[in-house]
Design a protein around this motif. Structure first.
Motif, mmCIF file in Angstrom:
data_model
loop_
_atom_site.group_PDB
_atom_site.id
_atom_site.type_symbol
_atom_site.label_atom_id
_atom_site.label_comp_id
_atom_site.label_asym_id
_atom_site.label_seq_id
_atom_site.Cartn_x
_atom_site.Cartn_y
_atom_site.Cartn_z
ATOM 1 N N GLN A 395 0.838 -1.281 -0.093
ATOM 2 C CA GLN A 395 0.672 0.083 -0.169
ATOM 3 C C GLN A 395 0.239 1.195 0.066
ATOM 4 O O GLN A 395 0.837 2.166 -0.886
ATOM 5 C CB GLN A 395 -1.339 -0.097 0.915
ATOM 6 C CG GLN A 395 -1.658 1.240 1.802
ATOM 7 C CD GLN A 395 -2.502 0.905 2.534
ATOM 8 O OE1 GLN A 395 -1.483 0.853 3.567
ATOM 9 N NE2 GLN A 395 -4.342 1.425 2.641
ATOM 10 N N ILE A 396 1.890 1.107 0.833
ATOM 11 C CA ILE A 396 3.244 2.344 1.329
ATOM 12 C C ILE A 396 3.461 2.940 -0.571
ATOM 13 O O ILE A 396 3.551 3.811 -0.942
ATOM 14 C CB ILE A 396 3.920 2.374 1.689
ATOM 15 C CG1 ILE A 396 3.135 1.994 3.469
ATOM 16 C CG2 ILE A 396 4.818 3.513 1.715
ATOM 17 C CD1 ILE A 396 4.437 2.218 4.968
ATOM 18 N N GLN A 397 3.682 1.595 -1.009
ATOM 19 C CA GLN A 397 4.449 1.446 -2.216
ATOM 20 C C GLN A 397 3.855 2.380 -3.372
ATOM 21 O O GLN A 397 4.008 2.911 -4.768
ATOM 22 C CB GLN A 397 5.563 0.393 -2.665
ATOM 23 C CG GLN A 397 5.384 0.432 -3.946
ATOM 24 C CD GLN A 397 7.246 0.908 -4.065
ATOM 25 O OE1 GLN A 397 8.006 0.997 -2.883
ATOM 26 N NE2 GLN A 397 7.771 1.924 -4.720
ATOM 27 N N LEU A 398 2.457 1.983 -3.150
ATOM 28 C CA LEU A 398 2.050 1.723 -4.471
ATOM 29 C C LEU A 398 0.991 3.372 -4.350
ATOM 30 O O LEU A 398 1.103 4.106 -4.915
ATOM 31 C CB LEU A 398 0.020 1.181 -4.282
ATOM 32 C CG LEU A 398 -0.284 -0.161 -4.751
ATOM 33 C CD1 LEU A 398 -1.316 -1.321 -4.240
ATOM 34 C CD2 LEU A 398 0.285 0.018 -6.233
ATOM 35 N N GLU A 399 0.972 3.779 -3.118
ATOM 36 C CA GLU A 399 1.084 5.224 -2.772
ATOM 37 C C GLU A 399 2.270 6.006 -2.924
ATOM 38 O O GLU A 399 2.035 7.526 -3.527
ATOM 39 C CB GLU A 399 0.531 6.153 -1.075
ATOM 40 C CG GLU A 399 -0.830 5.010 -1.142
ATOM 41 C CD GLU A 399 -0.845 5.080 0.738
ATOM 42 O OE1 GLU A 399 0.316 5.449 1.274
ATOM 43 O OE2 GLU A 399 -2.025 5.062 1.637
#
Length: 428
Positions: A395-399
């Protein structure tokens, strides 16, 4: 001879006794002339009469000849003056004709210089616009795109298109500078020709003024003077043929320069149109590359956002799953404690009652089953926790990737395209 004969007289007031010959004033008296006869007297009178008549006849002839010469010279002077006046008038007419021809050519040169000045302004405006507007904007777009981060800092079609557009702008500037040099040289030649025409016109106007002034003079004017020098009164050393050739060459030179200037204007029109067309092609190609790149980035950003929503939902589901597993483990603790307590109590039987009976077997199998279930739940809890951690990292990488795409879209769609909207290529 006596004193009376020599006419000696004493000086008044001087003593006679002391008078010397050197101090006396002597007066010589001519001798008495001889007397003439009557015949001689008549002959002398007749001769004087004949001489007088001859002199009178000669005087009459001289008077007549003088009258004739006066009339003839007067008529000749009038004829020569009229001839000279006519020649001067003809010369004034010839000079004025050449002057008009020169004035016509000078006017053509001035018109051509004014037209070339307009074309020079167009070229300078175009060069200034390309340098201060188009070229700076393209370079600024490249600089802004260097602000992309992460994987989006890629050499794409947009960068190639921008480099090609910069090359096209620089090539157009080079062509325009060369034709501007040719234009300046042609304007310099036209100004030099105009200077020659102005000088020739000045000389011709001075000659016209002098001839008109000479034509207005009269023999009775008080301003006339007679030249008494030794130098030649007519210092002219240029023949009429040389003069005509000189004026004709000036007219031909002016016409030639005007004729040479007109193709340059046509060439400037053609070159400006060609350069602007090439710039528009490069501009549209670069904008198309921007549009395609922005579209690709938006599609990638949309996919990342969809994946981010799905990942967020999975995280929520996994968190709920972990809670359920923890609750299940908590529930299993009561069953394990109950089974263990029952086995502990049954282990307190004594004697023959301490038998391996079905209830004991059931409790033993229940404890094993509960241990195995607890281990399974703990294993699943561990896996769920690891999955949740990976999901959170994803999720952090996608953000971060979404932020990268948003930064790229801001640079390409907002910053660069807004700048490129200010680029204006026109005919100048």
């Amino acid at each position: 001879m006596g004193e009376a004969q020599f006419g000696v007289r004493h000086v008044i007031g001087a003593p006679v006794a002391t008078t010397r010959l050197s101090e006396q004033a002597l007066v010589c008296m001519p001798p008495r002339s001889a007397k003439f006869t009557l015949a001689e007297w008549k002959l002398s009178n007749d001769q004087k009469c004949r001489n007088t008549e001859d002199q009178q006849q000669l005087a009459d002839r001289i008077l007549g000849e003088c009258q004739r010469v006066r009339e003839e010279t007067s008529e000749r002077s009038e004829i020569m003056k009229a001839t000279t006046d006519r020649r001067i008038e003809e010369r004034i007419g010839d000079i004025e004709f050449n002057k008009k021809e020169l004035q016509i050519q000078r006017k053509e040169i001035c018109i051509e210089l004014e037209a070339l000045g307009v074309y020079k302004t167009r070229l300078l405006d175009c060069l200034s616009s390309l340098q201060s507007n188009a070229l700076n904007i393209c370079r600024k777009c490249l600089m802004l795109r260097d602000g992309r981060i992460g994987i989006d800092l890629v050499v794409d079609d947009v960068e190639h298109a921008l480099q090609q557009e910069i090359t096209t702008i620089l090539g157009g500037q080079s062509l325009l500078k060369r034709v501007l040099e040719q234009l300046n040289e042609q304007m310099r030649r036209l100004r030099a020709t105009r200077y020659l025409l102005d000088r020739d016109l000045q000389y011709k106007q001075a000659a016209i003024d002098l001839d008109k002034g000479s034509l207005s003079l009269k023999p009775t004017d008080l301003c006339l003077s007679i030249y008494e020098g030794y130098a030649n009164l007519d210092p002219a050393n240029i023949s009429a043929e040389e003069y005509n050739v000189y004026s004709a060459n000036n007219i031909k030179l002016a016409a030639k320069e005007v004729t040479s200037a007109r193709p340059i204007r046509m060439f400037v029109d053609t070159l400006l149109k060609q350069v602007i067309d090439d710039l528009w092609v490069a501009y549209n190609k670069c904008n198309h590359a921007f549009s395609e790149r922005i579209k690709e980035t938006k599609i990638a950003k949309g996919k990342l956002e969809d994946m981010h929503r799905e990942t967020t939902q999975k995280i929520i589901d996994m968190q709920n799953n972990i809670l359920q597993l923890q609750k299940a483990l908590s529930d299993k603790e009561g069953h394990v404690a109950l089974a263990h307590t029952r086995l502990g109590r049954r282990a307190q039987r004594v004697g023959a009652e301490l038998v391996r009976d079905p209830p004991g077997q059931a409790l033993y199998y229940e404890c094993e089953m509960l241990r195995h279930s607890t281990e399974q739940l703990q294993q699943m809890l561990h896996e769920a926790t690891s999955s949740l951690r990976y999901l959170l990292q994803t999720q952090i990488q996608l953000e971060e990737d979404i932020n990268v795409k948003m930064n790229t879209l801001k640079i390409d769609e907002v910053d660069c395209m807004t700048l490129r909207e200010t680029m204006d290529y026109h005919a100048y």
